[in-house]
Design a protein around this motif. Structure first.
Motif, PDB file in Angstrom:
ATOM      1  N   MET A 128      12.289   3.410   4.794  1.00 15.40           N
ATOM      2  CA  MET A 128      12.277   4.369   3.558  1.00 15.40           C
ATOM      3  C   MET A 128      11.258   5.359   3.803  1.00 15.40           C
ATOM      4  N   ALA A 129      11.355   6.307   3.654  1.00 14.00           N
ATOM      5  CA  ALA A 129      10.274   7.429   3.814  1.00 14.00           C
ATOM      6  C   ALA A 129       9.833   8.169   2.385  1.00 14.00           C
ATOM      7  N   THR A 130       8.806   7.806   1.854  1.00  7.11           N
ATOM      8  CA  THR A 130       8.489   8.082   0.408  1.00  7.11           C
ATOM      9  C   THR A 130       7.262   9.062   0.127  1.00  7.11           C
ATOM     10  N   ARG A 131       6.327   9.653   1.120  1.00  8.66           N
ATOM     11  CA  ARG A 131       5.354  10.352   0.797  1.00  8.66           C
ATOM     12  C   ARG A 131       5.723  11.802   1.439  1.00  8.66           C
ATOM     13  N   PRO A 132       5.225  12.911   0.930  1.00  4.96           N
ATOM     14  CA  PRO A 132       5.462  14.234   1.315  1.00  4.96           C
ATOM     15  C   PRO A 132       5.392  14.547   2.681  1.00  4.96           C
ATOM     16  N   GLU A 133       4.469  13.918   3.455  1.00  2.00           N
ATOM     17  CA  GLU A 133       3.974  14.315   4.945  1.00  2.00           C
ATOM     18  C   GLU A 133       5.145  13.650   5.730  1.00  2.00           C
ATOM     19  N   VAL A 134       5.624  12.414   5.413  1.00  2.00           N
ATOM     20  CA  VAL A 134       6.453  11.688   5.972  1.00  2.00           C
ATOM     21  C   VAL A 134       7.834  12.320   5.896  1.00  2.00           C
ATOM     22  N   LEU A 135       8.147  12.822   4.616  1.00  2.00           N
ATOM     23  CA  LEU A 135       9.451  13.335   4.289  1.00  2.00           C
ATOM     24  C   LEU A 135       9.575  14.629   5.168  1.00  2.00           C
ATOM     25  N   LYS A 136       8.717  15.297   5.148  1.00  2.00           N
ATOM     26  CA  LYS A 136       8.552  16.494   5.832  1.00  2.00           C
ATOM     27  C   LYS A 136       8.826  16.221   7.429  1.00  2.00           C
TER      28      LYS A 136
ATOM     29  N   GLY B   7       0.778  -1.252   0.054  1.00  2.00           N
ATOM     30  CA  GLY B   7       0.053  -0.151   0.038  1.00  2.00           C
ATOM     31  C   GLY B   7       0.909   1.312   0.119  1.00  2.00           C
ATOM     32  N   LYS B   8       0.082   2.290  -0.080  1.00  2.00           N
ATOM     33  CA  LYS B   8       0.968   3.702  -0.355  1.00  2.00           C
ATOM     34  C   LYS B   8       1.131   4.346   0.975  1.00  2.00           C
ATOM     35  N   GLY B   9       1.444   3.546   2.052  1.00  2.00           N
ATOM     36  CA  GLY B   9       1.596   4.421   3.303  1.00  2.00           C
ATOM     37  C   GLY B   9       2.916   5.337   3.311  1.00  2.00           C
ATOM     38  N   GLY B  10       3.827   5.115   2.639  1.00  2.00           N
ATOM     39  CA  GLY B  10       4.810   5.897   2.514  1.00  2.00           C
ATOM     40  C   GLY B  10       5.835   5.666   3.615  1.00  2.00           C
ATOM     41  N   LEU B  11       5.844   4.482   4.492  1.00  2.00           N
ATOM     42  CA  LEU B  11       6.994   4.112   5.082  1.00  2.00           C
ATOM     43  C   LEU B  11       7.260   2.542   4.845  1.00  2.00           C
ATOM     44  N   TYR B  12       8.460   2.049   4.594  1.00  2.00           N
ATOM     45  CA  TYR B  12       8.831   0.636   4.679  1.00  2.00           C
ATOM     46  C   TYR B  12       9.876   0.361   5.159  1.00  2.00           C
ATOM     47  N   THR B  13       9.736  -0.802   5.734  1.00  2.00           N
ATOM     48  CA  THR B  13      11.027  -1.312   6.379  1.00  2.00           C
ATOM     49  C   THR B  13      12.024  -1.845   5.647  1.00  2.00           C
ATOM     50  N   THR B  14      13.309  -1.841   5.426  1.00  2.00           N
ATOM     51  CA  THR B  14      14.073  -2.608   4.398  1.00  2.00           C
ATOM     52  C   THR B  14      15.554  -2.744   5.130  1.00  2.00           C
ATOM     53  N   SER B  15      16.653  -3.332   4.364  1.00  2.00           N
ATOM     54  CA  SER B  15      17.793  -3.170   5.060  1.00  2.00           C
ATOM     55  C   SER B  15      18.770  -2.900   4.014  1.00  2.00           C
ATOM     56  N   MET B  16      19.524  -1.881   4.117  1.00  2.00           N
ATOM     57  CA  MET B  16      20.653  -1.434   3.148  1.00  2.00           C
ATOM     58  C   MET B  16      21.762  -1.123   3.810  1.00  2.00           C
ATOM     59  N   PHE B  17      22.819  -0.670   3.075  1.00  2.00           N
ATOM     60  CA  PHE B  17      24.043  -0.619   3.346  1.00  2.00           C
ATOM     61  C   PHE B  17      24.591  -1.244   4.684  1.00  2.00           C
ATOM     62  N   GLY B  18      24.170  -2.429   4.894  1.00  2.00           N
ATOM     63  CA  GLY B  18      24.505  -3.245   6.200  1.00  2.00           C
ATOM     64  C   GLY B  18      23.631  -2.708   7.394  1.00  2.00           C
ATOM     65  N   VAL B  19      22.680  -1.875   7.239  1.00  2.00           N
ATOM     66  CA  VAL B  19      21.876  -1.476   8.379  1.00  2.00           C
ATOM     67  C   VAL B  19      20.369  -1.663   8.290  1.00  2.00           C
ATOM     68  N   PRO B  20      19.715  -2.139   9.134  1.00  2.00           N
ATOM     69  CA  PRO B  20      18.109  -1.895   9.233  1.00  2.00           C
ATOM     70  C   PRO B  20      17.613  -0.506   9.074  1.00  2.00           C
TER      71      PRO B  20
ATOM     72  N   PHE C  37       5.613   7.452  14.882  1.00  2.00           N
ATOM     73  CA  PHE C  37       4.933   8.453  14.090  1.00  2.00           C
ATOM     74  C   PHE C  37       3.984   7.604  13.017  1.00  2.00           C
ATOM     75  N   SER C  38       2.772   8.003  13.127  1.00  2.00           N
ATOM     76  CA  SER C  38       1.947   7.548  12.193  1.00  2.00           C
ATOM     77  C   SER C  38       1.687   6.099  12.615  1.00  2.00           C
ATOM     78  N   GLY C  39       1.714   5.699  14.071  1.00  2.00           N
ATOM     79  CA  GLY C  39       1.441   4.330  14.152  1.00  2.00           C
ATOM     80  C   GLY C  39       2.552   3.356  13.905  1.00  2.00           C
ATOM     81  N   TYR C  40       3.433   3.846  13.767  1.00  2.00           N
ATOM     82  CA  TYR C  40       4.765   2.810  13.447  1.00  2.00           C
ATOM     83  C   TYR C  40       6.009   3.275  14.289  1.00  2.00           C
ATOM     84  N   ARG C  41       6.775   2.445  14.813  1.00  2.00           N
ATOM     85  CA  ARG C  41       8.124   2.908  15.410  1.00  2.00           C
ATOM     86  C   ARG C  41       9.243   2.848  14.585  1.00  2.00           C
ATOM     87  N   PHE C  42      10.271   3.809  14.949  1.00  2.00           N
ATOM     88  CA  PHE C  42      11.400   4.178  13.960  1.00  2.00           C
ATOM     89  C   PHE C  42      12.346   3.740  15.538  1.00  2.00           C
ATOM     90  N   PRO C  43      12.969   2.493  15.448  1.00  2.00           N
ATOM     91  CA  PRO C  43      13.878   2.167  16.522  1.00  2.00           C
ATOM     92  C   PRO C  43      15.100   3.022  16.375  1.00  2.00           C
TER      93      PRO C  43
END
Ligand code: HEM
Length: 472
Positions: free
Chosen positions: A98-106, A82-95, A364-370
């Motif tokens: 990704m923030a992709t929608r304008p309100e989340v970027l802001k 879905g287009k929630g704008g927040l997705y968990t991933t693992s890149m550059f060796g770190v969990p 933020f927005s019901g999600y945790r950024f650890p």
């Protein structure tokens, strides 16, 4: 040991490694998210996956950019979760998230108290006191100094004549050459602009040495941090060390001779904090390197792409030429020059994504950024989303005339506490360039269908060969 036995042993080792990797892939999300589940907060992570051990989802990410589908990585996640704008991933060796929608970027870009600098191994190579490495009060003070040097009305007024002269000189040289590689040419132009405006250096053997070290530094800045002779990182660290020594020599000469220059270095040397203290030599050098890095390829590639896109849209070039020949302001509308610059920045995405580190657990927005995770503000996502910019893959400068244009989705210069310090300087530079190039020259792409290499900044793989001539 026979060849057969060796083959069996090798296959067995490979099998064990594959098995371990698969087990890790299954267990990895559980291990990473375990502390989150047991803290009792009931918060969840954004949807997503972690990919393979250490490599995470790097392979998929690189594949999308390599296949000339840089938006596919986000699209796949939007289709799946879905287009929630927040997705968990693992890149550059770190969990990471990704923030992709304008309100989340802001939110992420604005809250520098929650999200600190996160460029992989940045401060080691750039310098611990560079503006991009520091936080808090010192960051704000440095930004003020840099803004005064680069983007204040006085700073820009001092820079304009030098900018104008540098552009006019190189355009004449390109026309004399006839066939040019536009990537190399715009890089050279930007380097000259930097040398004159930052350091008051004219072309000389000393400047050539700085440029050589600077190129070596640039090549290794995003390489894996492996400090072994022959690696790009090793070269970059040594080039950075030599650059530091060259800048130190410049600073020493200025101190001894009491010479006064009206350039960025002088402005930084004269800056004082509220206690009347100047920057130390280390701080001066770290920030000169940071400024040069930030203002180099970003500006060069923006100029390069304006030329490429205008060559592909001759009607737009004709209108732009008219605007500059007759200084024709369109009442009630934005100038086409600015629209061409903004549309180029939107479509080309010179800075596709940024990096931040989560400084404390954030909800933020019901999600945790650890805490300790990385956040990847994906600036290009809204730029290429038809929800914000209809027909996003098309070059339509006039879209910026529309009163309903979604400026909040447009962030080529980032945002919040770390918004680009040089954004007005960059626009000024490209505007001067577009003025001279449109009124005085014509150009044609020799390979208009060249493939694009997207990382770290988008560029034609062949460097954009062009025929460049005086307009008669
Ligand atoms: C078209 C050209 C340019 C683009 C697209 C661009 C883009 C950006 C972006 C996206 C950031 C934010 C980085 C982050 O949040 O992590 C940034 C930061 C910065 N830019 Fe630019 N930039 C451009 C030109 C310039 C120029 C010409 C200068 C200086 C003369 C400059 C100086 C800086 C500095 C010093 C920062 C760091 C600000 C901080 O960390 O507080 N940039 N730029």
């Amino acid at each position: 040991m026979s060849v057969q036995a060796l083959a069996i042993a090798a296959t067995a080792v490979l099998g064990v490694v594959m098995l371990a990797a698969s087990a890790w892939r299954i267990l990895n999300p559980w291990i990473i998210t375990r502390p989150l589940k047991v803290d009792g907060s009931g918060r969840k992570l954004p949807p997503g996956s972690f990919g393979w051990p250490f490599f995470g989802e790097m392979k998929e990410f690189l594949q999308c950019f390599k296949n000339d589908k840089p938006d596919q990585f986000v699209k796949v996640r939007e289709d799946r979760y879905g287009k929630g704008g927040l997705y968990t991933t693992s890149m550059f060796g770190v969990p990471s998230i990704m923030a992709t929608r304008p309100e989340v970027l802001k939110f992420v870009l604005k809250r520098d108290d929650l999200f600190g600098p996160g460029w992989p191994s940045l401060s080691k190579i750039m310098g611990p006191t560079a503006v991009v490495s520091v936080t808090g009060e010192f960051h704000r003070t440095l930004r003020r100094y840099l803004f005064d040097a680069v983007a204040s009305p006085e700073g820009m007024a001092k820079a304009l004549p030098r900018l104008d002269e540098a552009v006019r000189t190189v355009l004449k040289e390109w026309a004399d050459q006839g066939n040019v590689n536009i990537r190399e040419c715009t890089r050279k132009l930007t380097f000259n602009v930097i040398a004159t405006n930052f350091l008051s250096l004219k072309p000389s053997p000393e400047l050539e040495l700085i440029e050589k070290d600077y190129s070596g530094f640039m090549l290794g800045i995003r390489a894996l941090p492996i400090y072994l002779p022959g690696t790009a990182h090793y070269t970059a660290v040594n080039c950075r060390r030599r650059l530091g020594a060259r800048f130190q020599a410049l600073i020493n000469t200025r101190r001894v001779s009491n010479e006064c220059h009206s350039d960025f270095l002088q402005s930084l040397m004269e800056a004082r904090d509220s206690a009347g203290m100047p920057l130390t030599d280390e701080q001066l050098k770290d920030n000169l390197v940071a400024l040069m890095l930030a203002g180099y390829e970003s500006s060069a590639y923006t100029m390069m792409w304006t030329l490429i896109l205008l060559a592909k849209h001759p009607q737009c070039l004709t209108k732009l030429r008219e605007e500059h020949l007759h200084i024709k302001m369109r009442i009630g509308e934005r100038q086409l020059t600015l629209e061409v610059i903004d549309e180029t920045l939107r479509l080309v995405n010179v800075a596709p994504m940024l990096f931040r580190t989560v400084l404390q657990d954030v909800d933020f927005s019901g999600y945790r950024f650890p805490k300790g995770w990385r956040v990847l503000p994906w600036l290009r996502a809204p730029h290429m989303d038809p929800e914000y910019f209809p027909q996003p893959e098309k070059f339509i400068p006039e879209r910026w005339d529309d009163k309903n244009v979604k400026f909040e989705a447009f962030r080529p210069f980032g945002g919040g506490a770390r918004t680009c310090v040089g954004n007005d300087f960059a626009r000024l530079q490209v505007s001067v360039f577009l003025h001279h190039v449109s009124v005085g020259y014509k150009w044609a792409l020799l390979n208009p269908d060249a493939k694009v290499d997207h990382l770290p900044h988008p560029k034609p793989v062949d460097g954009g060969p062009m025929n460049f001539a005086v307009l008669v």
